[in-house]
Design an enzyme around this catalytic site. Structure first.
Site, PDB file in Angstrom:
ATOM      1  CB  CYS A 157       2.739   1.983   3.676  1.00 58.00           C
ATOM      2  SG  CYS A 157       1.518   1.181   4.725  1.00 58.00           S
TER       3      CYS A 157
ATOM      4  CD  GLU B 284      -0.037   3.980   8.034  1.00 60.06           C
ATOM      5  OE1 GLU B 284      -1.257   3.835   8.244  1.00 60.06           O
ATOM      6  OE2 GLU B 284       0.511   3.665   6.963  1.00 60.06           O
TER       7      GLU B 284
ATOM      8  CG  HIS C  79       4.042  -1.602   1.052  1.00 60.19           C
ATOM      9  ND1 HIS C  79       4.451  -1.551   2.362  1.00 60.19           N
ATOM     10  CD2 HIS C  79       2.677  -1.542   1.067  1.00 60.19           C
ATOM     11  CE1 HIS C  79       3.390  -1.448   3.144  1.00 60.19           C
ATOM     12  NE2 HIS C  79       2.305  -1.447   2.384  1.00 60.19           N
TER      13      HIS C  79
END
Length: 389
Positions: A111, A79, A233
């Site tokens: 993400c 990103e 994550h």
């Protein structure tokens, strides 16, 4: 036929700041950063390092000539893209010397996109088992000085070679994903910095996790007892701990103890680097495999990927016998240990630097600012020039 991760590499810029020192300058109790969000150091990228250079540097660590000939798909999740049209994967393809008859594509979904790249890679390899795919997650998390998100910044890239008969992690095909149109974190085209609704984003992360995990259990008839370890994550490491606690709230003491025991080694690298968006989950996986005890053959690892906006996915893989022999623990520890600590003043100066937003040419003094193999040397006539330092 098994398909999965055959090689995995990592790169982060040579600069970092100490989170306790940042807290002191910001007038914050240091424990708020080191315990409250769980971060110890934060990587800082100079202008000569961007999503392309970090991805190329991570890839160069693991690729050999056999890989370069067998790879026919380069998938770059980010990103932090550097062009609205041209894929960063095209630059990486050239900089890493991969044979020319290959597809090169950039993917975007906050993400999450490196996980989407893995799914695409598995499909491609299932049709062409003799080929390999290079998957990259590369980002610079940047929120600005004196902002709420400042202590959750970072920079780095993870590169993975996916193939048939992998030597590190064989991926299962039973993943569960979901999408929901929400506004917890996003970056408008006019802005250099993301807009974040912090509390909403944290809750959205946990909502996605519990939702896809519940569906995964139902579809696959699995529970926490089927997993040796879990990776998440981790935009900051305390978030991953919140996720683990959410999943183990009603678990047996045996399962909760085992999974929590593996969590600390799984965040060793993340604590020293910070948030790298698309690569954060895979940096956690790398940290677990290198810093944790050797897992038994076929031990299953669960992985949760989340990208704000939002897409989430729970999937899994089984470690291969002897996987430790194919890790680069010494190299990655050396990479982190040789970094130079910046003063907060130096960090603030770097963070405020930016490439021209018009057609002005710029040449970067890369020899003084980075030790990376691949660097951004400058911009001339609106063309970014990358090369090896």
């Amino acid at each position: 036929m098994e398909i999965g991760i055959d090689k995995i590499g990592f790169y982060t810029p040579e600069f970092f700041i100490d989170m306790e020192k940042l807290a002191e300058v910001r007038g914050v109790e240091p424990a708020k950063y080191t315990i409250g969000i769980g971060q110890e150091k934060m990587a800082v990228a100079p202008l000569s390092q961007d999503a392309v250079t970090m991805a190329a540097n991570a890839a160069l660590e693991v690729l050999n000539e056999e890989d370069r000939e067998a790879i026919d798909f380069v998938l770059l999740g980010t990103e932090s893209g550097v062009d609205h049209s041209k894929s960063g994967a095209v630059w990486v393809h050239r900089l890493t010397g991969i044979q020319k008859y290959a597809r090169s594509v950039e993917l975007k979904q906050a993400c999450y996109s490196a996980t989407a790249a893995i799914t695409m890679a598995m499909g491609h390899i299932s049709l062409h088992p003799e080929r390999k795919v290079l998957v990259l997650g590369t980002d610079i998390a940047k929120y600005g000085l004196n902002t709420g998100g400042e202590p959750t910044q970072g920079a780095g890239a993870v590169a993975m070679v996916l193939s048939a008969n992998p030597r590190i992690l064989a991926l299962d095909t039973d993943s569960v994903s979901m999408s929901e149109d929400i506004s917890d974190f996003w970056r408008p085209l006019h802005s250099d910095y993301a807009i974040v609704d912090g509390k909403f984003s944290n809750q959205a992360y946990l909502n996605f996790l519990t939702d896809v995990w519940g569906e995964y259990k139902e579809r696959n008839n699995r529970d926490l007892s089927d997993f040796e370890a879990l990776c998440f994550h981790v935009p900051y490491t305390k978030m991953g701990k919140k996720a683990l606690k959410a999943l183990t709230e009603h678990a047996s003491e045996e399962d909760a103890t085992r999974l929590m025991g593996y969590y600390e080694p799984s965040i060793s690298y993340n604590k020293a680097v910070g948030n790298i968006y698309t690569g954060s989950l895979y940096l956690s996986l790398l940290s677990l495999l290198e810093q944790g005890p050797e897992l038994p053959e076929n031990a299953r690892i669960g992985l949760f990927s989340y990208g704000s906006g939002g897409v989430g996915e729970f999937f899994s893989g089984k470690v291969k016998s002897g996987y430790k022999e194919h890790m680069l623990k010494d190299e990655h520890e050396a990479l982190l240990n040789k970094r130079r600590e910046l003063s907060i003043e130096e960090y603030e100066n770097i963070l405020q630097q930016a490439l021209p937003k018009d057609a002005t040419d710029i040449e970067l003094d890369v020899l003084e600012t980075t030790s990376g193999t691949v660097v951004l040397k400058g911009v001339q006539a609106n063309i970014r020039h990358y090369g090896k330092n």
